[in-house]
Each structure stands twice: as C-alpha cells, then as structure tokens.
Enzyme design. Structure first.
Site, PDB file in Angstrom:
ATOM      1  CB  CYS A 179      12.990  -5.518  11.554  1.00 38.30           C
ATOM      2  SG  CYS A 179      12.177  -5.046  10.246  1.00 38.30           S
ATOM      3  N   GLY A 218      15.761  -3.248  16.564  1.00 38.24           N
ATOM      4  CA  GLY A 218      14.792  -4.194  17.161  1.00 38.24           C
ATOM      5  C   GLY A 218      15.309  -4.988  18.133  1.00 38.24           C
ATOM      6  CG  ASN A 231      13.515  -2.187   7.748  1.00 42.31           C
ATOM      7  OD1 ASN A 231      12.716  -1.881   8.618  1.00 42.31           O
ATOM      8  ND2 ASN A 231      14.508  -1.433   7.460  1.00 42.31           N
ATOM      9  N   GLY A 232      10.206  -2.707   7.153  1.00 47.47           N
ATOM     10  CA  GLY A 232       9.214  -1.780   6.630  1.00 47.47           C
ATOM     11  C   GLY A 232       7.728  -2.184   7.047  1.00 47.47           C
ATOM     12  CE1 TYR A 264      15.526   8.231  18.994  1.00 49.21           C
ATOM     13  CE2 TYR A 264      14.461   6.594  17.811  1.00 49.21           C
ATOM     14  CZ  TYR A 264      14.932   6.943  19.031  1.00 49.21           C
ATOM     15  OH  TYR A 264      14.426   6.391  20.145  1.00 49.21           O
ATOM     16  CG  ASP A 312      15.851  12.100  18.998  1.00 55.85           C
ATOM     17  OD1 ASP A 312      14.936  11.784  18.926  1.00 55.85           O
ATOM     18  OD2 ASP A 312      16.899  11.350  19.520  1.00 55.85           O
TER      19      ASP A 312
END
Length: 473
Positions: free
Chosen positions: A12, A38, A112-113, A252, A356
């Site tokens: 996200c 996301g 985020n994570g 990426y 990638d």
C-alpha cells in the site's frame, strides 16, 4: 506495471497532510499519484480540530470518492491510504485508514508494510480482552496505544511502536494532531514535505508534485514526527539501526518520477540497465523494455551497449485489472490483453528484452513467445535485479519459496522454461553499486533479503507460509 500478472505486489501507500484548509482534496489527488501502490481499496480521514470524519471503499481512488463525499471531509488535517491486500486479506473492514472512537477521543491510522510479530501481538491482545475487528496488522497498533499506561498520547504511541517488529510506515491522526512513524530499519520509504504553511508526508515524492509541496527530507528510521497547529517536532522511539530500505522500491515499485533518499528512481533504473549491459554484453539489433517499470532500465542498457532502443512492446492502458477475472483461463489471457508486440520493430531482429524481475516465470514465458511469434529471430532476456529466491515478510506478497521459480531452478533451467535464447540476472553487487546509495551501513542501506535470504529482522515462526513451516521441519 504487470504486477497483477507477475504476482509481485506492494501492500500500500500512505499520505498525510496538516495545516491546509483543503486537506481532504489534497489527499485525494495525492492518493491518485500513489495508486500504483495499491488498487484494491482507498480511504481518507479528515479533522477540523474538533470532529474527525472519514470515508473509504473498495476499488480505485476515482471509484471510491465523489466530489460530494470529499466536500463532507472538512478540515485542515487528513490522512489517506491506498491498499493492496496481502497477508491481512481483503474486504471493506480492512480498507484503511482504520478509525477507533473512545471517550478520550478518536484515533485513525494507516500503515504501509507488514509486521512479522503481528500474530503474536494479536494473541497477546486477545488474551488481555481486546476484540479485533479486522485481520489487518494495522489494528494491532491502535490496541497497543489504547492499552499503554502512559499519560500522554505521544508517550503511548512511542511505547506501542517499540513492541512492533517488521516493516512499517505509519500515519496516525487524532482531532488535534498528526503523527508519523517509520520502523527502525526504514524498510519502507517515507518523505516529509512543506505545503503552504503546513506539512505533508507520503510514501513517494510523486505525491507531492501534484499538490505543489516541496520536499524537506526523508523520515528517519525510528523517528516519530508530531505535527499540529503549533508546528512540527521530531522524537525518537527507537535508536537508529542498520538501514535496510526495500531494494524493490528502486527496481520496481516506486514511480520513475519519485525520489527515495534523494535518488531519482528513473535515474537509478537507468544505471541498473547500464550495469546489466556491462555485466552481460549481447550482440543484438534492438533493445526493448517490458512496460512500464522496465523502460528506464531498457533505455540504460541500450545507451551503454550502443544498441537502438525501440518500443517493441506496447501496453494497452484501457484493459481492466486482470486479477479480478473469474477463471484461470481468462487470467491466462492477461498478458495478451495488456501487451502487444510491435511486429515492425522486432520482426527479423535479435531482441534484448529487459525486465525488472522474474517471480513465477509465467509472464516472461508468454512475452518471449509473443515476441517470437511476431518474428523476432532471437530473444535475449536480461533482468535488472538478481534472482528472487526468498519470500518477503515485509509487505510484498511473496510469502513462500514455493511461489518463486528462482528458489527451485537454476538460471539455465529458468531460461529453458521461458523459452529465451539467453537469460541473465543483475548481480547483487551490481544492484547496490548502480542504485548509488551513500549509506555506510551493511549493503549500503538496502534490504536484499529476497535475493540473499539475509533478513534484517527476526522472522517469527507463525509468520511463515505453511510451505515454509514444512521446509523448517
């Protein structure tokens, strides 16, 4: 990107702003800039200093919000979130920001994570009487904050953050202040900016361009920022440890126009391509990249190798998200729906195809086949990252060795499976050198766990995929 086809997805993106009267509208535009991080859900919470309101839903930012909805999110402070569901699962209840109301006030937060000790903390909280409403890691922090014995919210937040292990960039908001926290390893990107008389934070700097914000600096690992009407203040909840920002952000995930720790993503990817050309010189007629995230590396390869760069693959930008198709047969058509080879460019040519990463190998195989069907005489695949051999536990949805072709097969075996004439991966040393981070720590501040298997944090057994638990035994 072909993320939904490759099976490599970021969890996200987060955004927060304080001190701007159109905070919710600014958050809306910023989230559109972060949409690539996301696409399954989006949400915004706003405060006017007394009341906190929020709106969220499943889908893209433009699908979730209307102008009428945004006009109801009044105030000079706001946080927002775009979500890709990984370990926490999907569903409306997991769309962030999450909002928690109590007699002492309202708390909203977005993340985020991924927390590697989330399951342990959830079991502990439930034994103490907490009732969890979601399957998201994010909710854990809210319960820890509420259960902390400290008097001030700031101390409760700092205390709660010390209990978390893993990757996290948090934005936390009450009616009267915004707090921002980054994990001690800095595994996820997070940047602070000035916007008018206020401040903003975002997972990527591309979110600042659209709202006219000026970058100040990166949020430091283990740092807690407190932003309110009196200004901004920095505190530490953890001593700085070895920086380990996710290398895939440079390779990426991040948009080419974003900067991470002062390094432009497009420029870094061009250097990755140049390094590839130095490590693997190939006699060819044209170089092409897989849209969109590989274009920069392909340009770099072509420049260094003195081979013309051509648009050998065109992306159809008006095809819906293929991962929502109901059958595997329809999903199999995803590559043909999203990409088309340019016959006039590749026919009769020896082609260097730059990508990638290779996760499962299915996408690469289909693209190589398309290029050869379009008349390419040779297809040489070069990858601007090392082989992904190990799962990620920090917010990318590769949770098992079973999913990763490079964990079970040699480069030559992968080459045969995808049908390429040659296959080459960038070296780990070449990756670190090309990105060009000046960090003096281990791996110059990169997390390389998906390539090397050396994780910057402890990995808890209950975090492991069932396949990984079998391997452990």
């Amino acid at each position: 990107m072909l993320a939904e086809l490759k099976g490599l997805n970021e969890e996200c993106g987060v955004f927060g702003v304080w001190g701007h009267e159109q905070a919710a509208q600014m958050t809306y535009y910023a989230l559109q800039s972060l949409q690539h991080r996301g696409q399954e859900g989006a949400g915004i919470a706003a405060t006017d200093g007394e009341n906190l309101t929020f709106s969220k839903g499943e889908g893209l930012v433009t699908e979730v919000f209307t102008q009428e909805m945004l006009s109801e999110l009044k105030g000079h402070g706001a946080i927002g979130h775009v979500r890709y569901a990984t370990a926490g699962g999907g569903g409306y209840e997991n769309v962030q920001p999450l909002v928690f109301r109590s007699q002492s006030g309202t708390l909203t937060l977005a993340h985020n994570g991924n927390l590697v000790n989330a399951n342990q903390l959830k079991h502990q909280l439930e034994r103490q009487g907490s009732i969890l409403q979601t399957t998201s890691d994010t909710e854990v922090l809210a319960h820890l904050i509420k259960r902390s014995g400290y008097a001030s919210l700031e101390e409760r937040v700092k205390n709660a953050l010390t209990m978390l292990k893993g990757a996290y960039a948090f934005v936390i908001m009450t009616e009267t202040e915004l707090m921002v926290a980054l994990d001690p390893h800095g595994l996820r990107p997070l940047t602070l900016a000035k916007v008018g008389d206020g401040y903003a934070v975002a997972s990527e700097t591309c979110a600042f361009d659209i709202i006219g914000a000026e970058v100040i600096r990166s949020v430091e690992p283990g740092e807690l920022l407190i932003i309110n009407d009196e200004g901004i203040r920095s505190e530490r909840f953890s001593y700085a440890t070895n920086r380990a920002i996710c290398s895939m952000e440079y390779i990426y995930f991040s948009r080419p126009d974003s900067d991470i720790d002062g390094i432009n993503i497009h420029s870094a990817r061009k250097r990755l391509g140049k390094q590839l050309a130095n490590e693997f010189p190939i006699e060819a007629d044209v170089v092409t990249g897989v849209p969109d995230s590989s274009i920069s590396a392909a340009i770099g390869y072509a420049e260094e190798a003195s081979i013309p760069y051509e648009m050998g693959l065109i992306k159809n930008r008006y095809i819906g998200r293929t991962f929502i198709q109901p059958s595997q047969e329809l999903r199999e058509q995803g590559v043909k729906m999203k990409l088309s080879p340019v016959r006039g460019v590749v026919e009769g040519k020896r082609v260097v195809m730059v990508d990638d990463s290779i996760v499962r190998g299915t996408t690469s195989r289909r693209i190589v086949k398309m290029l050869k069907e379009a008349g390419a005489t040779e297809v040489h695949v070069v990858i601007s990252s090392p082989p992904i051999k190990n799962p990620c536990f920090y917010g990318i949805d590769t949770s098992s060795h079973e999913e990763l072709i490079a964990s079970k097969h040699s480069v030559e075996e992968i080459r045969q499976q995808i049908g390429a004439d040659t296959l080459s991966f960038l070296s780990v040393e070449g990756l670190v050198k090309a990105v060009g981070r000046e960090d003096e720590g281990e791996n110059r501040g990169h997390c390389l766990a998906c390539f090397t298997g050396k994780y910057p944090t402890e990995i808890y057994p209950d975090t492991l995929h069932p396949y990984e638990k079998e391997l452990a035994h």
